[in-house]
Design an enzyme around this catalytic site. Structure first.
Site, PDB file in Angstrom:
ATOM      1  N   ASP A   1      -0.807  -5.083   6.094  1.00 15.10           N
ATOM      2  CA  ASP A   1      -1.782  -5.972   5.462  1.00 15.10           C
ATOM      3  C   ASP A   1      -1.537  -6.091   3.962  1.00 15.10           C
ATOM      4  O   ASP A   1      -0.886  -5.252   3.352  1.00 15.10           O
ATOM      5  CB  ASP A   1      -3.208  -5.461   5.708  1.00 15.10           C
ATOM      6  CG  ASP A   1      -3.451  -4.107   5.064  1.00 15.10           C
ATOM      7  OD1 ASP A   1      -2.562  -3.239   5.151  1.00 15.10           O
ATOM      8  OD2 ASP A   1      -4.520  -3.910   4.462  1.00 15.10           O
ATOM      9  N   GLU A   2      -2.057  -7.155   3.402  1.00  8.22           N
ATOM     10  CA  GLU A   2      -2.151  -7.359   1.953  1.00  8.22           C
ATOM     11  C   GLU A   2      -0.825  -7.114   1.230  1.00  8.22           C
ATOM     12  O   GLU A   2      -0.764  -6.428   0.214  1.00  8.22           O
ATOM     13  CB  GLU A   2      -3.242  -6.463   1.365  1.00  8.22           C
ATOM     14  CG  GLU A   2      -4.633  -6.759   1.925  1.00  8.22           C
ATOM     15  CD  GLU A   2      -5.709  -5.864   1.359  1.00  8.22           C
ATOM     16  OE1 GLU A   2      -6.830  -6.358   1.147  1.00  8.22           O
ATOM     17  OE2 GLU A   2      -5.450  -4.664   1.132  1.00  8.22           O
ATOM     18  N   VAL A   3       0.250  -7.681   1.751  1.00 10.71           N
ATOM     19  CA  VAL A   3       1.555  -7.545   1.103  1.00 10.71           C
ATOM     20  C   VAL A   3       1.638  -8.563  -0.027  1.00 10.71           C
ATOM     21  O   VAL A   3       1.545  -9.772   0.204  1.00 10.71           O
ATOM     22  CB  VAL A   3       2.704  -7.761   2.104  1.00 10.71           C
ATOM     23  CG1 VAL A   3       4.051  -7.560   1.420  1.00 10.71           C
ATOM     24  CG2 VAL A   3       2.554  -6.819   3.294  1.00 10.71           C
TER      25      VAL A   3
ATOM     26  N   HIS B   1       0.828  -1.216   0.000  1.00 13.98           N
ATOM     27  CA  HIS B   1       0.000   0.000   0.000  1.00 13.98           C
ATOM     28  C   HIS B   1       0.859   1.261   0.000  1.00 13.98           C
ATOM     29  O   HIS B   1       0.505   2.266   0.623  1.00 13.98           O
ATOM     30  CB  HIS B   1      -0.939   0.008   1.214  1.00 13.98           C
ATOM     31  CG  HIS B   1      -2.030  -1.016   1.144  1.00 13.98           C
ATOM     32  ND1 HIS B   1      -3.214  -0.798   0.467  1.00 13.98           N
ATOM     33  CD2 HIS B   1      -2.117  -2.261   1.657  1.00 13.98           C
ATOM     34  CE1 HIS B   1      -3.987  -1.865   0.575  1.00 13.98           C
ATOM     35  NE2 HIS B   1      -3.334  -2.781   1.283  1.00 13.98           N
TER      36      HIS B   1
END
EC number: 3.2.1.52
Length: 531
Positions: A328-330, A268
Site C-alpha cells: 500500500d501507499e507506494v 513503508h
C-alpha cells in the site's frame, strides 16, 4: 446542567437508551450471539468443588491433548476464579446441581496442529442436569464452545453460580475474523500482545494480523539478517526475539488463533534500510543524491536475493499458510528522481508509468513467497494498480471511499477479500462509535452469490501512531467486540438495542477477566477493574 458536546434532547435520548446495570444477576448475555440458542427457565447450580470438565467416552481427544487440558483449566478459572463478592446468607438450594461438562471431539482432533483458514469451529452445546455435553468436530470448535458455556453461567443475588438449561448450535458466519495490531509505530510488550489474544478469544476472533514492522521501526529480530533489528529497531530492548515470536504464536494456537505477519513493501520500509545496505532507492535532487531514500529498490538483483532469504526465514518462523505483503501507499517520487531507475524503465518499455515498476516488483515478490509455499495477502492498491496476482491471493480492502464498489470489483475478478475499511478503530470519536461498526455488513454490496462467497471475513485495525501498551486494550475493547459479532453471528442479528444490553454485560465480563475494556456508557460492573 448542560453536558458539554451534547444538547439536552440528545443527552436525554442517550440516558433513555442506557442498558440495565451490568451485574452478574443480569443472567447470561452471549457475545457473539450463536447461530441457534434455546434456553429453558429451569435453573441448575454449579460449585467449584463439585463441577469438572472432562471427555466423553467416544471423544477422539483425551487427557494427552495439552491444548484442551489447558483450555479446561483456563475456563474452570474463568467460571469460578473471580468469586470475590461478599455473599449474602445462602438461600435454600432448591435447584439441581450441574456436575460436569463432557467434551467430545468427533473427528481427528487436530490437537497438535495450528489453526488455518479452513479450520472447523462449529460445535453443539447441551446443558441439562446433571451433565452438560459439548460436541465438536475439531478442537477449535471445543474452544469456541467453552467460551459460550462460560458465558452462560452467572451468579445470582446470593452469589450462587447458576445456569439455565440450554441447547445451542453454533458456527461462524465468516472464517477470517481478525484484529490488526501495529508494533512498529509503538513497540507493544509481549505481555500486551498476549492480553490481546485473551480478549480475542473471549470475542471469538481467530486471526492476529501482526503488522510487525514499518517505516518507524523494525522490531522483528531476524536470525538471517540480525542487523535489520539491531539498527532498525527503536532500541535493542524494543525487539521481538525468536523466543518472543514463538511465545505469541503458541499462545495464540492454544486459543485457536492464527498469527499472520505483515512485512509491508516496497513502501513503508525506511527502517529496513538502516540494517540492509543498498536495499532502498537513493533519491535525487537536481541530478545529485539528496541523502534520503525511498521505497525498496526494485531494479537490483541483490534486492530479490535478500527478499528470497528473508521470506524463507519468515516461512519457517510463522506456521500460517499466509503472509501479508502490504503493497500500500507506494510513493513514486523517489523512483522518478533516480536516473538508474529511469534507465531501467526505458529499457523495460514502462514509459513513465511507475505503477508498472511497482507491478514488476510485486510480481517478483509474490513469486518468491509462492516458492516458499506460502499464500499472500495484499492491500487493495496492489489490485487497483493492476498487478498480476496469483490465483488465491487475498485482497484486503481498507479505503473507506465507496468500499462496497471495491468489494464488487475484487470479487468480480475472482479474488478472495478481507474487509477492513469501516473498522479502523484508531479513528476515535465521541460517543458510542461501536454502533457504527456493528451496523456494517460485509456482504451488502452489488454482486452475485458467487462473488459474496469470496468475502472470507474482515479485520478490525488498530494502527499504532497514537497507541501503545498504555491504551491498547481500552481502545480495542469493547469496540472491536462489535466487529467480532458481525463476523461470527448470523446476518439477521442486527438489533443495536439488544446488542447494547448484551455488550454491557460482556464488557463487564471482560473486565472481570482482567481486560481493561472501556465502558459503553454510564453504569457499573459488580467486579470493577483492578489495576
Amino acid at each position: 446542567m448542560r453536558h458539554r458536546g451534547l444538547g439536552l434532547a440528545a443527552l436525554l435520548a442517550l440516558l433513555a437508551a442506557v442498558a440495565p446495570r451490568s451485574s452478574a444477576a443480569a443472567g447470561a448475555a452471549l457475545w457473539p450471539m450463536p447461530l441457534s440458542v434455546k434456553t429453558s427457565p429451569r435453573l441448575l447450580h454449579l460449585s467449584r468443588d463439585n463441577f469438572s470438565i472432562g471427555y466423553g467416552p467416544s471423544s477422539t481427544a483425551g487427557p494427552t491433548c495439552s491444548l484442551l487440558q489447558e483450555a479446561f483449566r483456563r475456563y474452570h478459572e474463568y467460571i469460578f476464579g473471580f468469586d470475590k463478592r461478599q455473599r449474602r446468607p445462602a438461600k435454600p438450594n432448591s435447584a439441581i446441581e450441574l456436575q460436569q461438562l463432557l467434551v467430545t471431539v468427533v473427528l481427528d482432533s487436530e490437537c497438535d496442529l495450528f489453526p488455518n483458514i479452513t479450520s472447523d469451529e462449529s460445535y453443539t452445546l447441551l446443558v441439562k442436569e446433571p451433565v452438560a455435553f459439548l460436541k465438536a468436530n475439531r478442537v477449535w470448535g471445543v474452544l469456541r464452545g467453552l467460551e459460550t458455556f462460560s458465558q452462560l453461567i452467572y451468579q445470582d443475588s446470593y452469589g450462587t453460580f447458576t445456569v439455565n438449561e440450554s441447547d445451542i448450535i453454533d458456527s461462524p458466519r465468516f472464517p477470517h475474523r481478525g484484529i490488526l495490531i501495529d508494533t512498529a509505530r509503538h513497540f507493544l510488550p509481549v505481555k500486551s500482545i498476549l492480553k490481546t489474544l485473551d480478549a480475542m478469544a473471549f470475542n471469538k476472533f481467530n486471526v492476529l494480523h501482526w503488522h510487525i514492522v514499518d517505516d518507524q521501526s523494525f522490531p522483528y529480530q531476524s536470525v538471517t539478517f540480525p542487523e535489520l533489528s539491531n539498527k532498525g529497531s527503536y532500541s535493542l530492548s524494543h525487539v521481538y526475539t525468536p523466543n518472543d515470536v514463538h511465545t505469541v504464536i503458541e499462545y495464540a494456537r492454544l486459543r485457536g488463533i492464527r498469527v499472520i505477519p505483515e512485512f509491508d513493501s516496497p513502501g513503508h520500509t525506511q527502517s529496513w534500510g538502516k540494517g540492509q545496505k543498498d536495499l532502498l532507492t537513493p533519491c535525487y535532487n537536481e541530478h545529485k543524491q539528496s541523502g534520503t531514500f525511498g521505497p525498496i529498490n526494485p531494479i537490483l538483483n541483490s534486492t530479490y536475493n535478500f527478499l528470497s532469504q528473508f521470506f524463507k526465514e519468515v516461512s519457517m518462523v510463522f506456521p500460517d499458510h499466509f503472509v501479508h505483503l502490504g503493497g500500500d501507499e507506494v510513493e513514486f517520487q523517489c523512483w522518478e528522481s533516480n536516473p538508474e531507475i529511469q534507465g531501467f524503465m526505458k529499457q523495460k518499455g514502462f514509459g513513465k508509468d511507475f505503477r508498472r515498476l511497482e507491478s514488476f516488483y510485486l510480481q517478483k515478490l509474490l513469486g518468491i513467497v509462492s516458492t516458499v509455499k506460502k499464500g499472500s495477502i495484499v492491500w487493495q492498491e496492489v489490485f487497483d494498480d493492476h498487478v498480476k496476482l496469483l490465483p488465491g491471493t487475498i485482497v484486503q480492502v481498507w479505503k473507506n471511499q465507496v468500499y462496497t464498489e471495491e468489494l464488487r470489483e475484487v470479487t468480480a475478478a475472482g479474488f478472495p477479500v478481507i474487509l477492513s475499511a469501516p473498522w479502523y478503530l484508531d479513528w476515535i470519536s465521541y460517543g458510542q462509535d461501536w454502533r457504527n461498526y456493528y451496523k456494517v455488513d460485509p456482504l451488502h454490496f452489488d454482486g452475485s452469490q458467487e462473488q459474496k462467497k469470496l468475502v472470507i471475513g474482515g479485520e478490525a485495525c488498530l494502527w499504532g501512531e497514537f497507541v501503545d501498551a498504555t491504551n491498547l486494550t481500552p481502545r480495542l475493547w469493547p469496540r472491536a467486540s462489535a466487529v467480532g459479532e458481525r463476523l461470527w453471528s448470523p446476518e439477521d442479528i442486527t438489533s443495536v438495542g439488544n446488542a447494547y444490553n448484551r455488550l454491557t454485560v460482556h464488557r463487564c465480563r471482560m473486565v472481570r477477566r482482567g481486560i481493561s475494556a472501556e465502558p459503553l456508557f454510564t453504569g457499573y460492573c459488580d467486579y470493577e477493574y483492578k489495576t
